[in-house]
Design a protein around this motif. Structure first.
Motif, PDB file in Angstrom:
ATOM      1  N   PHE A 121       0.843  -1.204   0.000  1.00 33.65           N
ATOM      2  CA  PHE A 121       0.000   0.000   0.000  1.00 33.65           C
ATOM      3  C   PHE A 121       0.873   1.247   0.000  1.00 33.65           C
ATOM      4  CE2 PHE A 121      -2.241   3.507   1.868  1.00 33.65           C
ATOM      5  CZ  PHE A 121      -3.539   3.408   1.394  1.00 33.65           C
ATOM      6  N   ASP A 122       1.918   1.248   0.813  1.00 29.50           N
ATOM      7  CA  ASP A 122       2.768   2.437   0.950  1.00 29.50           C
ATOM      8  C   ASP A 122       3.471   2.786  -0.355  1.00 29.50           C
ATOM      9  OD1 ASP A 122       2.019   2.671   3.582  1.00 29.50           O
ATOM     10  OD2 ASP A 122       3.838   1.717   4.382  1.00 29.50           O
ATOM     11  N   LEU A 123       4.007   1.787  -1.053  1.00 32.45           N
ATOM     12  CA  LEU A 123       4.662   2.084  -2.332  1.00 32.45           C
ATOM     13  C   LEU A 123       3.666   2.719  -3.288  1.00 32.45           C
ATOM     14  CD1 LEU A 123       7.205   1.668  -4.308  1.00 32.45           C
ATOM     15  CD2 LEU A 123       5.805  -0.208  -5.214  1.00 32.45           C
ATOM     16  N   TYR A 124       2.527   2.080  -3.468  1.00 34.65           N
ATOM     17  CA  TYR A 124       1.553   2.596  -4.434  1.00 34.65           C
ATOM     18  C   TYR A 124       1.020   3.972  -4.030  1.00 34.65           C
ATOM     19  CZ  TYR A 124       1.257  -1.490  -7.473  1.00 34.65           C
ATOM     20  OH  TYR A 124       1.537  -2.464  -8.392  1.00 34.65           O
ATOM     21  N   ASN A 125       0.802   4.178  -2.748  1.00 32.28           N
ATOM     22  CA  ASN A 125       0.257   5.452  -2.298  1.00 32.28           C
ATOM     23  C   ASN A 125       1.302   6.562  -2.308  1.00 32.28           C
ATOM     24  OD1 ASN A 125      -1.840   7.161  -0.994  1.00 32.28           O
ATOM     25  ND2 ASN A 125      -0.398   7.107   0.707  1.00 32.28           N
ATOM     26  N   ASN A 126       2.464   6.303  -1.724  1.00 31.38           N
ATOM     27  CA  ASN A 126       3.473   7.349  -1.561  1.00 31.38           C
ATOM     28  C   ASN A 126       4.175   7.706  -2.863  1.00 31.38           C
ATOM     29  OD1 ASN A 126       2.814   7.157   1.130  1.00 31.38           O
ATOM     30  ND2 ASN A 126       4.645   6.008   1.703  1.00 31.38           N
ATOM     31  N   ILE A 127       4.380   6.728  -3.722  1.00 31.74           N
ATOM     32  CA  ILE A 127       5.139   6.964  -4.955  1.00 31.74           C
ATOM     33  C   ILE A 127       4.238   7.213  -6.152  1.00 31.74           C
ATOM     34  CG2 ILE A 127       6.845   5.996  -6.546  1.00 31.74           C
ATOM     35  CD1 ILE A 127       7.912   6.784  -3.741  1.00 31.74           C
ATOM     36  N   PHE A 128       3.145   6.463  -6.251  1.00 31.79           N
ATOM     37  CA  PHE A 128       2.295   6.560  -7.445  1.00 31.79           C
ATOM     38  C   PHE A 128       0.929   7.192  -7.151  1.00 31.79           C
ATOM     39  CE2 PHE A 128       5.084   2.804  -7.983  1.00 31.79           C
ATOM     40  CZ  PHE A 128       5.882   3.332  -8.998  1.00 31.79           C
ATOM     41  N   GLN A 129       0.742   7.658  -5.904  1.00 31.53           N
ATOM     42  CA  GLN A 129      -0.508   8.308  -5.508  1.00 31.53           C
ATOM     43  C   GLN A 129      -1.730   7.442  -5.830  1.00 31.53           C
ATOM     44  OE1 GLN A 129       1.958  10.436  -7.372  1.00 31.53           O
ATOM     45  NE2 GLN A 129       2.703  10.346  -5.284  1.00 31.53           N
ATOM     46  N   ARG A 130      -1.572   6.154  -5.624  1.00 33.94           N
ATOM     47  CA  ARG A 130      -2.676   5.210  -5.841  1.00 33.94           C
ATOM     48  C   ARG A 130      -3.240   4.790  -4.483  1.00 33.94           C
ATOM     49  NH1 ARG A 130      -4.431   2.486 -10.136  1.00 33.94           N
ATOM     50  NH2 ARG A 130      -5.870   0.762  -9.706  1.00 33.94           N
ATOM     51  N   ASN A 131      -4.540   4.903  -4.344  1.00 31.62           N
ATOM     52  CA  ASN A 131      -5.214   4.611  -3.090  1.00 31.62           C
ATOM     53  C   ASN A 131      -5.672   3.152  -3.068  1.00 31.62           C
ATOM     54  OD1 ASN A 131      -6.582   4.665  -0.684  1.00 31.62           O
ATOM     55  ND2 ASN A 131      -8.161   6.103  -1.353  1.00 31.62           N
ATOM     56  N   SER A 132      -4.762   2.264  -2.705  1.00 34.22           N
ATOM     57  CA  SER A 132      -5.012   0.833  -2.621  1.00 34.22           C
ATOM     58  C   SER A 132      -5.147   0.209  -4.013  1.00 34.22           C
ATOM     59  CB  SER A 132      -6.227   0.524  -1.756  1.00 34.22           C
ATOM     60  OG  SER A 132      -6.273  -0.850  -1.425  1.00 34.22           O
TER      61      SER A 132
END
Length: 434
Positions: A117-128
């Protein structure tokens, strides 16, 4: 493992395990009695799961639209135990915000889902997974000596391993990143799980699974081991992981598991009808292209290479049946859009090293008028006469790229518009009205 055939509404959802079928089949052939039984049970349970999921229709989420969902990120993890049964999801044992349970498998699953979750959220601004705050659900202690972990279309499932060939399947954080990325692909590109599009589906999961591990460890591309599933193979097994992105074909060579069959170049592409057309085998080719890109660009893999691959996964021009060449073309195009020709040419060179040729872009020219256009029957070939550059052939980026680009150029000509074009002497790579 095997994955579903298409179901309602044209959706394709991977129910696939991190351990490829060729490894389990090798165990059934070469292992001792206990190992053969465990491998056979793993194959049986996965096939049973596949058949059960085939009965469900209309379940997949939206594709590209989900990636435009607004709202704050929402991390919600729920970890269950199947208590060595096969009912899903099982009994809830840890929810978001609760402390460690003391069970290594439960706590590793919780941490690994959070790291993804953290990679997708913090780097790609993807919420889950679905970009709308989807709960991250994991079931641990699935089956007895179950030698796999898989994404079933809505949640993660982890076996304990047999202890002789495989350790517990929560031990490798990149395995969780890999399987959850199948969910991301399910909600975005929907890459069909067979042949080259299926190998791309697998490769994308390896790419982001490896980035999950590198991000969690704070590693640069040069520091990373680029292994998928390091630590998963039990003591005594002759191997270091399930796959190597850096050196496909070298991850293991064991009397029971067999030899890693992944190719690292198109000249070694494996044509097979098993494993959905070799999806776990030929994925080594695009895997190495990403590794080479990351090393060439330096720094962290998610700094630029990761964004290029993520933008390509979300690119509406990427069809569900995309081939390696289609994906390579789009990564180069996205690299140029995001970072310019120098980075784009580094991506070109990475693909060339694995036997896929994408012509380097020589120049980017602004505000050239479209003076004339021509297309052959069926729009298989198209040309445009560009001010100061003469006739240039239109290069398709997708199967319908020629048609789309030609229509755009005709429109630009009709309104006396100017265009921006990529040129390499005789080819237009992209053109659009300004």
């Amino acid at each position: 493992m095997k994955c579903d055939d298409p179901v309602a509404h044209g959706q394709y959802r991977c129910r696939c395990g991190i351990v490829p079928p060729h490894m389990l089949e090798a165990i059934i052939k070469n292992g001792d009695a206990e190992q053969r039984i465990a491998a056979a049970q793993t194959l049986h349970l996965t096939e049973q799961m596949r058949l059960e999921r085939l009965s469900l229709v209309g379940e997949a989420g939206p594709a590209q639209a989900a990636d435009e969902t607004a709202g704050a990120a929402h991390k919600s993890r729920k970890i269950y135990t199947a208590a060595n049964g096969t009912g899903l999801p099982g009994n809830l044992v840890r929810s978001e915000g609760q402390g460690a349970s003391g069970d290594a498998e439960i706590d590793e699953a919780y941490n690994g889902l959070g790291a993804t979750f953290d990679l997708y959220n913090n780097i790609f601004q993807r919420n889950s997974i679905d970009n709308a705050g989807m709960d991250l659900i994991g079931t641990t202690h699935y089956g007895v000596k179950y030698n796999n972990a898989f994404w079933n279309g809505s949640q993660m499932v982890f076996g304990d391993g047999d202890g002789k060939l495989f350790n517990r399947f929560t031990i490798a954080i990149d395995v969780m990143g890999h399987e959850l990325t199948h969910g991301v692909t399910q909600y975005t590109a929907k890459l069909v799980y067979s042949n080259q599009s299926g190998a791309l589906n697998e490769s994308v999961s390896d790419v982001f699974g490896s980035m999950v591990k590198q991000y969690a460890l704070g590693q640069t591309s040069a520091q990373a081991d680029w292994l998928i599933g390091a630590g998963l193979l039990a003591a005594g097994v002759k191997g270091v992981a399930l796959r190597s992105m850096k050196a496909p074909g070298t991850a293991y060579d064991d009397p029971v598991l067999g030899k890693d069959p992944q190719p690292d170049h198109m000249s070694k592409y494996v044509n097979t009808t098993s494993d959905n057309g070799g999806v776990h085998i030929n994925s080594g080719i695009p895997n190495k292209a990403f590794y080479l890109t990351s090393i060439a660009l330096g720094g962290n893999s998610w700094d630029r290479a990761g964004h290029i691959w993520y933008n390509t996964l979300l690119d509406t021009r990427l069809s569900a049946s995309a081939q390696f060449q289609d994906f390579a073309n789009l990564t180069v195009d996205n690299a140029n859009k995001l970072y310019g020709a120098t980075v784009g040419n580094a991506v070109v060179q990475a693909w060339q090293q694995v036997g896929i040729n994408v012509a380097a872009i020589v120049s980017w020219q602004n505000n050239k008028a479209v003076l004339s256009t021509y297309t052959s029957p069926h729009s298989m070939n198209a040309w445009a006469y560009i001010q100061d550059n003469g006739w240039r052939k239109v290069q398709s980026l997708t199967p319908d790229g020629v048609t789309n680009t030609f229509a755009l150029l005709v429109d630009a000509q009709s309104v006396n518009a100017r265009v921006n074009v990529y040129l390499d002497g005789t080819t237009i790579y992209q053109a659009y009205s300004v």
